[in-house]
Design an enzyme around this catalytic site. Structure first.
Site, PDB file in Angstrom:
ATOM      1  N   SER A  45       0.799  -1.222   0.000  1.00  0.00           N
ATOM      2  CA  SER A  45       0.000   0.000   0.000  1.00  0.00           C
ATOM      3  C   SER A  45       0.831   1.270   0.000  1.00  0.00           C
ATOM      4  CB  SER A  45      -0.951   0.024   1.204  1.00  0.00           C
ATOM      5  OG  SER A  45      -0.228  -0.062   2.418  1.00  0.00           O
ATOM      6  N   ASP A 349      -3.609   7.988   8.019  1.00  0.00           N
ATOM      7  CA  ASP A 349      -4.357   7.146   8.947  1.00  0.00           C
ATOM      8  C   ASP A 349      -3.324   6.497   9.868  1.00  0.00           C
ATOM      9  OD1 ASP A 349      -3.231   4.998   7.507  1.00  0.00           O
ATOM     10  OD2 ASP A 349      -4.952   4.872   6.179  1.00  0.00           O
ATOM     11  N   HIS A 352      -0.693   4.713   7.006  1.00  0.00           N
ATOM     12  CA  HIS A 352      -0.181   5.351   5.789  1.00  0.00           C
ATOM     13  C   HIS A 352       0.137   6.831   5.990  1.00  0.00           C
ATOM     14  CE1 HIS A 352      -2.871   1.950   4.626  1.00  0.00           C
ATOM     15  NE2 HIS A 352      -1.776   1.625   3.958  1.00  0.00           N
TER      16      HIS A 352
END
Length: 389
Positions: A45, A349, A352
């Site tokens: 990610s 968040d 990330h």
């Protein structure tokens, strides 16, 4: 007195100074810049630009709000490090290989997918919430892209359709970027513990090396390889699972978790060095993204950010809920809400980074000062220049 010895030494030193001046001038000149026709990216990610969103459901808002104004498949309020790298190289942002809507792979493709690991996916990883599209699957996708390009390029009748295909000759000239390993450590630290996690590192480093070898066999010659970041500084760990007494550093990060990441990075760097000796016609650049991220965390307030362990996107009804998950409130699914100014935060968040942090990190690593060998991104193809130093 033997005057020849000192004179020879002076001549040698003068020659070294001249050589260094020539090398610096060559590296800094516009002619030394590479012209990469494409970038092929593999990872998780940290560099996923839409794979997870395409395969498992669209990434929800407020992701993407800062730059794209809508969810863009990225786990951030805006752009990722890979996006800033594409900008630097003068290339468009990478399309996800899994994105079926108007894909364009002329300038590369992104195989990274959120939740993926280096180790092959299995039931245990899947049950823990990780993605089955591990690094080996991403390599299979790349092979398929290359094979199908070779089959269909000459068959395509429309020049417009052809313009969306990679050129076969570009595969060997492209830049291959890899940023993987964080989820392997995440899984181990939350299941088997720190010592067993360290003991398991050689197995995934070996799998990573096999991935590099596979790409090399497919024609890849220029590699830009990120190590893993300070996992103990992610709010998911440091805030939601506070460190025990004596196990926090000056920033509030979990020291023992970061030590696991550092051990992973040490073994990765050693392996990349070994691979250089095996693939002497390739360029393998190891990038110390750990140092860039930890510097940002350590100097957060000096650089205009809030406390490095705070994060922007939270669930108002359940601040401990994972930000990418929806929370049920009075029978209704609710997404989280973002802070007023994401640019003041390092973390978007609890896993990330924000666009602002990604931009800072990208600028820090692209100049080559944290690379081994110390080559800027735009000159990553210049093997002959640095191999002679």
């Amino acid at each position: 007195m033997n005057w020849r010895g000192p004179w020879k030494l002076k001549r040698w030193l003068l020659a070294m100074v001249i050589l260094n001046i020539l090398v610096v001038s060559l590296l800094s000149s516009p002619s030394s810049a590479c012209s990469f026709p494409a970038v092929y990216n593999f990872g998780d990610s940290n560099s996923d630009t839409g794979s997870s969103s395409a395969a498992f459901g669209r990434v929800p808002s407020p992701n993407g709000e800062t730059f794209f104004g809508r969810p863009s498949g990225r786990y951030s309020d805006g752009r990722l490090i890979i996006d800033f790298m594409a900008d630097k190289l003068g290339l468009p942002y990478l399309n996800s290989y899994l994105d079926a809507l108007q894909p364009n792979f002329r300038h590369g493709a992104n195989f990274a997918v959120a939740g993926s690991t280096i180790q092959p996916g299995n039931g245990e990883l899947f049950d823990a919430g990780f993605n089955p599209l591990s690094l080996d699957i991403q390599l299979l996708q790349f092979e398929q892209l290359k094979e199908r390009t070779n089959e269909f390029y000459n068959q395509a009748k429309s020049s417009q359709i052809k313009s969306t295909f990679p050129r076969m000759e570009d595969f060997s000239k492209a830049l291959y970027t890899l940023d993987s390993g964080q989820n392997d450590l995440h899984f181990w630290l939350t299941t088997i513990g720190e010592e067993q996690a360290k003991a398991s590192i050689p197995s995934i480093i070996n799998q990573f090396a096999m991935a590099i070898e596979k790409l090399y066999q497919e024609g890849a010659r220029t590699f830009w390889i990120h190590n893993t970041g300070p996992i103990g500084c992610l709010p998911f760990f440091s805030v939601e699972y506070p460190p025990q007494a004596g196990n926090a550093d000056q920033n509030g990060c979990i020291k023992s978790y970061n030590e696991v990441a550092q051990e992973f990075n040490k073994q990765l760097k050693d392996t990349v060095s070994l691979l250089r000796t095996q693939f002497d016609d390739a360029v393998l650049i190891y990038v110390d993204i750990y140092s860039a991220k930890y510097t940002l965390i350590s100097e957060a307030k000096k650089l205009g950010f809030v406390s490095p362990l705070e994060y922007c996107w939270i669930h108002t009804e359940d601040s401990h809920a994972y930000c990418l998950n929806k929370v049920i409130v009075n029978g209704t699914e609710v997404n989280g809400v973002s802070c007023e100014d994401p640019s003041k935060y390092i973390s978007w968040d609890n896993i990330h980074y924000t666009e602002a942090a990604n931009r800072w990190i990208a600028n820090r690593i692209m100049d080559g000062s944290l690379s081994d060998p110390p080559i800027p991104l735009t000159e990553a193809c210049q093997k002959l220049l640095f191999s002679s130093l």
